[in-house]
Design an enzyme around this catalytic site. Structure first.
Site, PDB file in Angstrom:
ATOM      1  N   ASP A   3       0.870  -1.170   0.000  1.00  0.00           N
ATOM      2  CA  ASP A   3       0.000   0.000   0.000  1.00  0.00           C
ATOM      3  C   ASP A   3       0.908   1.221   0.000  1.00  0.00           C
ATOM      4  OD1 ASP A   3      -2.381   1.626   0.306  1.00  0.00           O
ATOM      5  OD2 ASP A   3      -1.853   1.866   2.412  1.00  0.00           O
ATOM      6  N   TYR A  35      -0.582   8.576  -2.472  1.00  0.00           N
ATOM      7  CA  TYR A  35      -0.701   8.279  -3.895  1.00  0.00           C
ATOM      8  C   TYR A  35      -1.903   9.009  -4.506  1.00  0.00           C
ATOM      9  CZ  TYR A  35       2.466   4.152  -3.739  1.00  0.00           C
ATOM     10  OH  TYR A  35       3.526   3.301  -3.630  1.00  0.00           O
ATOM     11  N   GLY A  36      -2.882   9.278  -3.650  1.00  0.00           N
ATOM     12  CA  GLY A  36      -4.200   9.717  -4.125  1.00  0.00           C
ATOM     13  C   GLY A  36      -4.195  10.954  -4.997  1.00  0.00           C
ATOM     14  N   CYS A  67      -4.243  -1.311  -2.011  1.00  0.00           N
ATOM     15  CA  CYS A  67      -4.344   0.132  -2.205  1.00  0.00           C
ATOM     16  C   CYS A  67      -5.278   0.371  -3.373  1.00  0.00           C
ATOM     17  CB  CYS A  67      -2.952   0.692  -2.513  1.00  0.00           C
ATOM     18  SG  CYS A  67      -2.953   2.444  -2.922  1.00  0.00           S
ATOM     19  N   ASN A  68      -6.389   1.033  -3.117  1.00  0.00           N
ATOM     20  CA  ASN A  68      -7.357   1.291  -4.172  1.00  0.00           C
ATOM     21  C   ASN A  68      -6.773   2.165  -5.272  1.00  0.00           C
ATOM     22  OD1 ASN A  68     -10.345   0.470  -3.158  1.00  0.00           O
ATOM     23  ND2 ASN A  68      -9.015   0.971  -1.457  1.00  0.00           N
ATOM     24  N   GLU A 146      -2.675   8.952   8.409  1.00  0.00           N
ATOM     25  CA  GLU A 146      -1.218   8.804   8.466  1.00  0.00           C
ATOM     26  C   GLU A 146      -0.628   9.579   9.649  1.00  0.00           C
ATOM     27  OE1 GLU A 146       0.987   7.074   6.222  1.00  0.00           O
ATOM     28  OE2 GLU A 146      -0.702   6.172   5.163  1.00  0.00           O
ATOM     29  N   CYS A 178     -11.003   3.210  -0.012  1.00  0.00           N
ATOM     30  CA  CYS A 178      -9.600   3.544   0.250  1.00  0.00           C
ATOM     31  C   CYS A 178      -9.246   2.766   1.503  1.00  0.00           C
ATOM     32  CB  CYS A 178      -9.423   5.043   0.485  1.00  0.00           C
ATOM     33  SG  CYS A 178      -7.761   5.476   1.056  1.00  0.00           S
ATOM     34  N   THR A 179      -8.139   2.054   1.455  1.00  0.00           N
ATOM     35  CA  THR A 179      -7.829   1.159   2.575  1.00  0.00           C
ATOM     36  C   THR A 179      -7.503   1.920   3.865  1.00  0.00           C
ATOM     37  OG1 THR A 179      -5.600   0.961   1.647  1.00  0.00           O
ATOM     38  CG2 THR A 179      -7.147  -0.820   1.209  1.00  0.00           C
ATOM     39  N   HIS A 180      -7.307   3.227   3.748  1.00  0.00           N
ATOM     40  CA  HIS A 180      -7.084   4.014   4.965  1.00  0.00           C
ATOM     41  C   HIS A 180      -8.388   4.286   5.731  1.00  0.00           C
ATOM     42  CE1 HIS A 180      -3.142   4.867   3.249  1.00  0.00           C
ATOM     43  NE2 HIS A 180      -2.812   5.588   4.303  1.00  0.00           N
TER      44      HIS A 180
HETATM   45  N1  DGL Z   1      -4.644   3.672   0.873  1.00  0.00           N
HETATM   46  C1  DGL Z   1      -4.695   4.048  -0.467  1.00  0.00           C
HETATM   47  C2  DGL Z   1      -5.970   3.674  -1.169  1.00  0.00           C
HETATM   48  O1  DGL Z   1      -6.573   2.662  -0.829  1.00  0.00           O
HETATM   49  C3  DGL Z   1      -4.153   5.348  -0.923  1.00  0.00           C
HETATM   50  C4  DGL Z   1      -3.931   6.434   0.005  1.00  0.00           C
HETATM   51  C5  DGL Z   1      -3.012   7.454  -0.601  1.00  0.00           C
HETATM   52  O2  DGL Z   1      -1.822   7.191  -0.627  1.00  0.00           O
HETATM   53  O3  DGL Z   1      -3.493   8.495  -1.093  1.00  0.00           O
HETATM   54  O4  DGL Z   1      -6.390   4.371  -2.063  1.00  0.00           O
END
Ligand code: DGL
Length: 265
Positions: A3, A35-36, A67-68, A146, A178-180
Protein backbone atom coordinates in the site's frame (compact mmCIF):
# COMPACT_ATOMS: atom_id res chain seq x y z
CA UNK A 1 1.03 -7.05 -0.04
CA UNK A 2 1.62 -3.37 -0.53
CA UNK A 3 0.00 0.00 0.00
CA UNK A 4 1.12 3.61 -0.12
CA UNK A 5 1.30 3.57 3.67
CA UNK A 6 -0.69 2.34 6.64
CA UNK A 7 -4.08 1.83 4.99
CA UNK A 8 -3.30 -1.62 3.63
CA UNK A 9 -2.76 -2.76 7.20
CA UNK A 10 -6.55 -3.13 7.40
CA UNK A 11 -6.26 -5.76 4.67
CA UNK A 12 -3.16 -7.28 6.33
CA UNK A 13 -5.10 -7.62 9.60
CA UNK A 14 -7.96 -9.46 7.87
CA UNK A 15 -5.50 -11.64 5.94
CA UNK A 16 -3.52 -12.65 9.05
CA UNK A 17 -6.73 -13.47 10.93
CA UNK A 18 -8.16 -15.59 8.10
CA UNK A 19 -4.95 -17.27 6.97
CA UNK A 20 -2.71 -17.45 10.04
CA UNK A 21 -0.40 -20.08 8.54
CA UNK A 22 0.58 -17.93 5.55
CA UNK A 23 3.73 -15.83 5.49
CA UNK A 24 3.11 -12.16 4.76
CA UNK A 25 5.48 -9.44 3.57
CA UNK A 26 3.87 -5.98 3.67
CA UNK A 27 5.44 -2.89 2.16
CA UNK A 28 4.06 0.52 3.12
CA UNK A 29 5.44 3.09 0.68
CA UNK A 30 5.29 5.86 3.28
CA UNK A 31 8.36 7.49 1.72
CA UNK A 32 6.22 8.40 -1.32
CA UNK A 33 2.65 8.54 0.01
CA UNK A 34 0.05 9.87 -0.55
CA UNK A 35 -0.70 8.28 -3.90
CA UNK A 36 -4.20 9.72 -4.12
CA UNK A 37 -3.18 13.08 -5.57
CA UNK A 38 -0.47 11.77 -7.93
CA UNK A 39 -0.87 11.16 -11.66
CA UNK A 40 -2.08 7.60 -12.23
CA UNK A 41 0.88 6.80 -14.53
CA UNK A 42 3.26 7.56 -11.67
CA UNK A 43 1.25 5.41 -9.24
CA UNK A 44 1.35 2.57 -11.80
CA UNK A 45 5.15 2.81 -11.87
CA UNK A 46 5.35 2.68 -8.05
CA UNK A 47 3.05 -0.35 -8.00
CA UNK A 48 5.26 -2.09 -10.54
CA UNK A 49 8.38 -1.44 -8.42
CA UNK A 50 6.78 -2.67 -5.21
CA UNK A 51 5.28 -5.80 -6.74
CA UNK A 52 8.56 -6.65 -8.49
CA UNK A 53 10.43 -6.32 -5.23
CA UNK A 54 7.94 -8.58 -3.44
CA UNK A 55 8.40 -11.27 -6.07
CA UNK A 56 12.14 -10.94 -6.74
CA UNK A 57 13.44 -10.08 -3.27
CA UNK A 58 10.92 -11.91 -1.09
CA UNK A 59 9.74 -14.80 -3.26
CA UNK A 60 6.05 -13.80 -3.04
CA UNK A 61 3.75 -16.49 -4.48
CA UNK A 62 0.92 -13.97 -4.93
CA UNK A 63 0.52 -10.20 -4.68
CA UNK A 64 -2.30 -8.33 -2.95
CA UNK A 65 -2.53 -4.71 -4.06
CA UNK A 66 -3.94 -3.35 -0.78
CA UNK A 67 -4.34 0.13 -2.21
CA UNK A 68 -7.36 1.29 -4.17
CA UNK A 69 -5.45 4.10 -5.87
CA UNK A 70 -2.78 1.71 -7.16
CA UNK A 71 -5.47 -0.72 -8.30
CA UNK A 72 -7.46 2.08 -9.96
CA UNK A 73 -4.34 3.16 -11.82
CA UNK A 74 -4.56 -0.11 -13.73
CA UNK A 75 -3.21 -3.55 -13.01
CA UNK A 76 -3.23 -5.03 -16.50
CA UNK A 77 0.48 -4.40 -17.15
CA UNK A 78 1.36 -5.68 -13.69
CA UNK A 79 -0.62 -8.86 -14.19
CA UNK A 80 0.95 -9.39 -17.60
CA UNK A 81 4.51 -8.87 -16.38
CA UNK A 82 4.48 -10.83 -13.11
CA UNK A 83 4.83 -14.60 -12.82
CA UNK A 84 2.41 -14.73 -9.86
CA UNK A 85 -1.32 -13.96 -9.45
CA UNK A 86 -2.26 -10.39 -8.54
CA UNK A 87 -5.32 -9.58 -6.46
CA UNK A 88 -6.70 -6.12 -5.74
CA UNK A 89 -9.22 -4.60 -3.37
CA UNK A 90 -11.69 -3.10 -5.85
CA UNK A 91 -13.46 -6.20 -7.11
CA UNK A 92 -13.97 -7.81 -3.67
CA UNK A 93 -15.19 -4.48 -2.24
CA UNK A 94 -17.72 -3.99 -5.04
CA UNK A 95 -18.99 -7.57 -4.67
CA UNK A 96 -19.68 -6.87 -0.99
CA UNK A 97 -21.31 -3.50 -1.76
CA UNK A 98 -23.86 -4.83 -4.25
CA UNK A 99 -24.63 -7.71 -1.91
CA UNK A 100 -25.25 -5.36 1.02
CA UNK A 101 -27.61 -2.80 -0.48
CA UNK A 102 -31.35 -3.13 -0.03
CA UNK A 103 -32.53 0.05 -1.77
CA UNK A 104 -30.05 -0.16 -4.67
CA UNK A 105 -28.64 3.29 -3.86
CA UNK A 106 -24.95 2.81 -3.08
CA UNK A 107 -21.97 5.07 -2.54
CA UNK A 108 -18.24 4.80 -2.77
CA UNK A 109 -15.65 7.16 -1.31
CA UNK A 110 -11.97 7.17 -2.18
CA UNK A 111 -8.99 9.30 -3.09
CA UNK A 112 -9.13 11.80 -5.96
CA UNK A 113 -7.12 9.36 -8.10
CA UNK A 114 -9.43 6.45 -7.41
CA UNK A 115 -12.69 8.32 -7.93
CA UNK A 116 -11.53 10.17 -11.06
CA UNK A 117 -10.23 6.94 -12.63
CA UNK A 118 -13.79 5.61 -12.89
CA UNK A 119 -12.54 2.18 -11.77
CA UNK A 120 -15.40 1.73 -9.29
CA UNK A 121 -18.04 2.74 -11.83
CA UNK A 122 -16.62 0.14 -14.21
CA UNK A 123 -16.38 -2.55 -11.52
CA UNK A 124 -19.98 -1.91 -10.40
CA UNK A 125 -21.32 -2.11 -13.94
CA UNK A 126 -19.34 -5.35 -14.50
CA UNK A 127 -21.35 -6.99 -11.71
CA UNK A 128 -24.53 -6.49 -13.78
CA UNK A 129 -26.42 -5.59 -10.58
CA UNK A 130 -28.67 -2.57 -11.27
CA UNK A 131 -27.60 -0.12 -8.58
CA UNK A 132 -27.37 3.66 -8.56
CA UNK A 133 -23.79 4.61 -7.62
CA UNK A 134 -22.74 7.96 -6.18
CA UNK A 135 -19.00 8.57 -5.70
CA UNK A 136 -17.19 11.18 -3.64
CA UNK A 137 -13.48 11.93 -3.38
CA UNK A 138 -12.24 12.61 0.13
CA UNK A 139 -8.93 14.46 -0.09
CA UNK A 140 -7.46 14.94 3.39
CA UNK A 141 -8.76 11.73 4.98
CA UNK A 142 -5.55 9.79 4.26
CA UNK A 143 -3.40 12.52 5.77
CA UNK A 144 -5.39 12.37 9.02
CA UNK A 145 -4.93 8.59 9.24
CA UNK A 146 -1.22 8.80 8.47
CA UNK A 147 -0.89 11.32 11.31
CA UNK A 148 -2.76 8.95 13.63
CA UNK A 149 -5.59 11.47 14.04
CA UNK A 150 -8.65 9.28 13.53
CA UNK A 151 -11.32 11.25 15.39
CA UNK A 152 -12.06 14.71 16.77
CA UNK A 153 -13.63 17.93 15.54
CA UNK A 154 -11.28 18.57 12.64
CA UNK A 155 -11.91 15.15 11.08
CA UNK A 156 -15.66 15.47 11.66
CA UNK A 157 -15.89 18.91 10.02
CA UNK A 158 -14.01 17.64 6.96
CA UNK A 159 -16.13 14.48 6.82
CA UNK A 160 -19.36 16.50 6.94
CA UNK A 161 -18.24 18.50 3.92
CA UNK A 162 -16.81 15.64 1.85
CA UNK A 163 -19.58 13.14 2.54
CA UNK A 164 -22.37 15.58 1.59
CA UNK A 165 -22.86 14.14 -1.95
CA UNK A 166 -23.33 10.56 -0.72
CA UNK A 167 -25.59 11.72 2.10
CA UNK A 168 -27.73 13.74 -0.29
CA UNK A 169 -27.99 10.74 -2.62
CA UNK A 170 -29.59 8.77 0.21
CA UNK A 171 -27.31 5.75 -0.11
CA UNK A 172 -28.01 2.82 2.21
CA UNK A 173 -24.54 1.28 1.79
CA UNK A 174 -21.21 3.08 1.53
CA UNK A 175 -18.04 1.38 0.37
CA UNK A 176 -14.85 2.65 1.94
CA UNK A 177 -12.92 2.68 -1.33
CA UNK A 178 -9.60 3.54 0.25
CA UNK A 179 -7.83 1.16 2.57
CA UNK A 180 -7.08 4.01 4.97
CA UNK A 181 -10.74 4.84 5.60
CA UNK A 182 -11.69 1.97 7.97
CA UNK A 183 -9.56 3.78 10.54
CA UNK A 184 -12.03 6.69 10.27
CA UNK A 185 -15.09 4.42 10.36
CA UNK A 186 -16.50 5.84 13.59
CA UNK A 187 -16.46 9.41 12.32
CA UNK A 188 -17.80 8.39 8.90
CA UNK A 189 -20.61 6.38 10.55
CA UNK A 190 -21.53 9.32 12.81
CA UNK A 191 -21.72 11.68 9.84
CA UNK A 192 -23.57 9.26 7.52
CA UNK A 193 -26.07 8.15 10.16
CA UNK A 194 -26.21 4.73 11.69
CA UNK A 195 -28.76 3.34 9.23
CA UNK A 196 -26.12 3.46 6.47
CA UNK A 197 -24.00 0.30 6.28
CA UNK A 198 -20.29 0.89 5.86
CA UNK A 199 -18.63 -1.72 3.68
CA UNK A 200 -14.89 -2.28 3.92
CA UNK A 201 -13.00 -4.31 1.35
CA UNK A 202 -10.52 -5.74 3.87
CA UNK A 203 -12.41 -8.90 4.88
CA UNK A 204 -13.68 -9.50 1.35
CA UNK A 205 -10.16 -9.21 -0.03
CA UNK A 206 -8.86 -11.72 2.52
CA UNK A 207 -11.60 -14.18 1.45
CA UNK A 208 -10.76 -13.52 -2.21
CA UNK A 209 -7.08 -14.23 -1.45
CA UNK A 210 -8.05 -17.49 0.25
CA UNK A 211 -10.11 -18.50 -2.82
CA UNK A 212 -7.37 -17.51 -5.25
CA UNK A 213 -4.62 -19.37 -3.37
CA UNK A 214 -6.90 -22.39 -3.03
CA UNK A 215 -7.71 -22.43 -6.76
CA UNK A 216 -4.01 -22.24 -7.65
CA UNK A 217 -3.08 -24.87 -5.10
CA UNK A 218 -0.93 -22.32 -3.28
CA UNK A 219 -2.57 -22.43 0.15
CA UNK A 220 -0.32 -23.54 2.97
CA UNK A 221 -1.78 -26.53 4.79
CA UNK A 222 -2.64 -25.42 8.33
CA UNK A 223 -0.29 -27.51 10.49
CA UNK A 224 -0.39 -25.38 13.62
CA UNK A 225 2.52 -23.28 12.38
CA UNK A 226 2.12 -19.48 12.55
CA UNK A 227 3.13 -17.65 9.41
CA UNK A 228 5.97 -15.17 9.50
CA UNK A 229 4.95 -11.52 9.12
CA UNK A 230 7.36 -8.90 7.90
CA UNK A 231 6.63 -5.20 7.59
CA UNK A 232 8.74 -2.94 5.41
CA UNK A 233 8.52 0.79 4.89
CA UNK A 234 10.18 3.22 2.50
CA UNK A 235 9.74 6.07 5.01
CA UNK A 236 10.45 6.69 8.69
CA UNK A 237 10.74 3.23 10.30
CA UNK A 238 10.05 4.29 13.88
CA UNK A 239 6.91 6.15 12.91
CA UNK A 240 5.78 3.17 10.83
CA UNK A 241 6.26 0.77 13.73
CA UNK A 242 4.60 3.04 16.28
CA UNK A 243 1.54 3.96 14.30
CA UNK A 244 1.38 0.67 12.43
CA UNK A 245 1.24 -1.34 15.68
CA UNK A 246 -1.58 0.89 16.87
CA UNK A 247 -3.51 0.19 13.70
CA UNK A 248 -2.62 -3.46 13.02
CA UNK A 249 -1.83 -4.88 16.44
CA UNK A 250 1.03 -6.70 18.12
CA UNK A 251 2.26 -8.53 15.01
CA UNK A 252 3.82 -5.28 13.88
CA UNK A 253 6.65 -5.25 16.38
CA UNK A 254 9.51 -4.81 13.96
CA UNK A 255 9.92 -2.73 10.79
CA UNK A 256 12.51 -3.11 8.08
CA UNK A 257 13.55 -0.60 5.43
CA UNK A 258 12.36 -0.97 1.87
CA UNK A 259 14.98 0.81 -0.09
CA UNK A 260 13.65 1.76 -3.48
CA UNK A 261 17.11 2.48 -5.00
CA UNK A 262 18.60 -0.90 -4.21
CA UNK A 263 15.39 -2.86 -4.60
CA UNK A 264 14.32 -1.47 -7.95
CA UNK A 265 15.87 -3.01 -10.96
N1 DGL B 1 -4.64 3.67 0.87
C1 DGL B 1 -4.70 4.05 -0.47
C2 DGL B 1 -5.97 3.67 -1.17
O1 DGL B 1 -6.57 2.66 -0.83
C3 DGL B 1 -4.15 5.35 -0.92
C4 DGL B 1 -3.93 6.43 0.01
C5 DGL B 1 -3.01 7.45 -0.60
O2 DGL B 1 -1.82 7.19 -0.63
O3 DGL B 1 -3.49 8.49 -1.09
O4 DGL B 1 -6.39 4.37 -2.06
Amino acid sequence: MFDSGFGGLTVARAFIDLLPAEDLVYIGDTGRYPYGSRPLAEVRKFAEELARSLVDDHGAKAIVVACNTAAAAGLDDLRASLPVPVLDVIEPGVAALVRTTVTGRVGVIGTVGTVSSGAYRTAVSCTGVPVQLTSAACPGFVEFVERGQTDGDEVTVLAERLLAPVRQAGVDSLLLGCTHYPFLARTIADVMGHDVTLVSSADETAFAAQRLLGERDLLRTPDGRRGEHRFLSSGDLDAFRRLGARLLGPELDHTEPWNQESDIR
